[in-house]
Scaffold this active site. Structure first.
Site, PDB file in Angstrom:
ATOM      1  N   LYS A  79       3.862 -13.349  -5.439  1.00 11.08           N
ATOM      2  CA  LYS A  79       4.823 -12.819  -4.454  1.00 11.08           C
ATOM      3  C   LYS A  79       5.447 -13.951  -3.643  1.00 11.08           C
ATOM      4  O   LYS A  79       6.568 -13.827  -3.147  1.00 11.08           O
ATOM      5  CB  LYS A  79       4.132 -11.805  -3.536  1.00 11.08           C
ATOM      6  CG  LYS A  79       3.726 -10.517  -4.284  1.00 11.08           C
ATOM      7  CD  LYS A  79       2.904  -9.575  -3.440  1.00 11.08           C
ATOM      8  CE  LYS A  79       2.752  -8.206  -4.087  1.00 11.08           C
ATOM      9  NZ  LYS A  79       1.420  -7.814  -4.465  1.00 11.08           N
ATOM     10  N   TYR A  96       7.630  -7.328 -12.125  1.00  5.49           N
ATOM     11  CA  TYR A  96       6.592  -7.519 -11.102  1.00  5.49           C
ATOM     12  C   TYR A  96       5.222  -7.762 -11.756  1.00  5.49           C
ATOM     13  O   TYR A  96       4.504  -8.700 -11.405  1.00  5.49           O
ATOM     14  CB  TYR A  96       6.562  -6.283 -10.188  1.00  5.49           C
ATOM     15  CG  TYR A  96       5.345  -6.202  -9.302  1.00  5.49           C
ATOM     16  CD1 TYR A  96       5.253  -6.959  -8.143  1.00  5.49           C
ATOM     17  CD2 TYR A  96       4.264  -5.369  -9.634  1.00  5.49           C
ATOM     18  CE1 TYR A  96       4.128  -6.898  -7.340  1.00  5.49           C
ATOM     19  CE2 TYR A  96       3.138  -5.310  -8.843  1.00  5.49           C
ATOM     20  CZ  TYR A  96       3.076  -6.075  -7.698  1.00  5.49           C
ATOM     21  OH  TYR A  96       1.944  -6.024  -6.917  1.00  5.49           O
TER      22      TYR A  96
HETATM   23  N1  GLU Z   1      -0.851  -6.755  -9.767  1.00  2.00           N
HETATM   24  C1  GLU Z   1      -1.618  -6.333  -8.616  1.00  2.00           C
HETATM   25  C2  GLU Z   1      -1.211  -4.966  -8.141  1.00  2.00           C
HETATM   26  O1  GLU Z   1      -0.073  -4.680  -8.077  1.00  2.00           O
HETATM   27  C3  GLU Z   1      -1.451  -7.351  -7.550  1.00  2.00           C
HETATM   28  C4  GLU Z   1      -2.291  -7.039  -6.368  1.00  2.00           C
HETATM   29  C5  GLU Z   1      -2.713  -8.218  -5.586  1.00  2.00           C
HETATM   30  O2  GLU Z   1      -3.063  -9.268  -6.099  1.00  2.00           O
HETATM   31  O3  GLU Z   1      -2.706  -8.034  -4.360  1.00  2.00           O
HETATM   32  O4  GLU Z   1      -2.008  -4.149  -7.826  1.00  2.00           O
END
Ligand code: GLU
Length: 303
Positions: A64, A186
């Protein structure tokens, strides 16, 4: 430094028993939770690595930070923050409660709703292949690839993120018809395989304001890096960000793969891998390691 790292890793290791891997993504649930590694890369060019620093694991939410930086560069500050806030949410990373009840917009780009919104701004203008190239560059690591087992495992268990994405679509935050491609982008970004060392490298790039530590090449704009580090400080450790800021005082971002990216401004990047997570989704050993390093090396930003 090595002695300090050894002590810190020792303190972290004691906490592993109290954590669990992220079994809501089955492939992550299968990872050995006893692995632990920490890598520190300083602005003087010294690198110290201890433990499992070359083991590959998925970057998860730490991506992110990358998508936010790229979106700020390609779409601009006003587009990014038009419909995504800058405030800590105080809720779990995958919560959609406040998004429907009390706020029209995702609280910030570090929670799933904010990151999925930002993914939807990027999909029309940049390919995943290009994002992979950028990630490799920022982490000074050409070996980063997509972990397709984790990608498929998450795509098969995507209901909650899908619910978030459709809610965003219903509110006009993401363009109508873009749910599938935004989610795919994503989850692909979350499924990139990094190491603690790649995270330490990326941390140092951010610590230096977006500049490659060895060549001096500018990789990210300085004002973009400033925004990114600030959001990491206030929102990077899920709903434990406030307590972490008090005890550790180092802008950081964690992911449910067990990674933590930390940026000691102007001084060093720290990368951690410890897949046993606390109840909020942060690497439990990682939190203790950073607390110890902050104390021993005086790294708290207000010390
Ligand atoms: N791919 C994970 C989700 O969307 C990432 C969550 C994370 O690392 O906070 O749940």
């Amino acid at each position: 430094m090595r002695e300090i790292l050894k002590r810190a890793i020792g303190e972290g290791r004691e906490e592993i028993a109290f954590g669990e891997t992220a079994s809501y993504i089955p492939e992550l649930g299968r990872v050995d939770k006893n692995q632990l590694g920490v890598c520190v890369y300083t602005s003087e060019g010294k690198k110290e690595a201890l433990g499992d620093t070359d083991v590959r694991f998925t970057i998860q939410s730490i991506s992110k930070v990358i998508t936010l930086a790229v979106a700020l560069e390609r779409c601009g500050f006003y587009k990014v923050f038009e419909k995504v806030g800058m405030e800590p949410s105080g809720d779990a990373f995958n919560s959609l409660v406040k998004l429907d009840l009390s706020s029209n917009y995702p609280y910030n780009p570090m929670i799933n709703s904010g990151a999925i919104a930002i993914a939807s701004y990027l999909t029309p203008i940049i390919s995943f292949k290009k994002m992979l190239e950028i990630t490799r560059k920022l982490c000074l690591d050409e070996q980063i690839t997509l972990n397709s087992d984790v990608y498929l495992s998450e795509m098969a268990n995507i209901s909650r993120n899908k619910a978030i994405a459709y809610l965003l679509e219903s509110k006009g935050i993401i363009a109508s018809g873009s749910v599938q491609e935004s989610l795919d982008f994503y989850v692909r970004m979350c499924s990139l395989n990094v190491t603690a060392e790649s995270l330490a490298n990326f941390g140092l790039v951010l610590a230096l304001g977006g500049v490659h530590p060895e060549t001096g090449e500018r990789l990210l704009e300085e004002d973009v890096v400033k925004v990114v580090k600030t959001i990491m400080l206030t929102c990077g450790m899920y709903d434990g960000s406030g307590e972490f800021a008090v005890h550790v005082g180092i802008p950081s971002k964690s992911g449910v793969g067990g990674g933590i990216l930390s940026v000691v401004d102007k001084k060093m990047g720290i990368g951690i891998f410890g897949p046993a997570l606390d109840s909020k989704g942060n690497s439990i050993a990682g939190r203790y390691i950073l607390r110890s390093l902050s104390r021993e090396l005086g790294l708290h930003m207000f010390s």
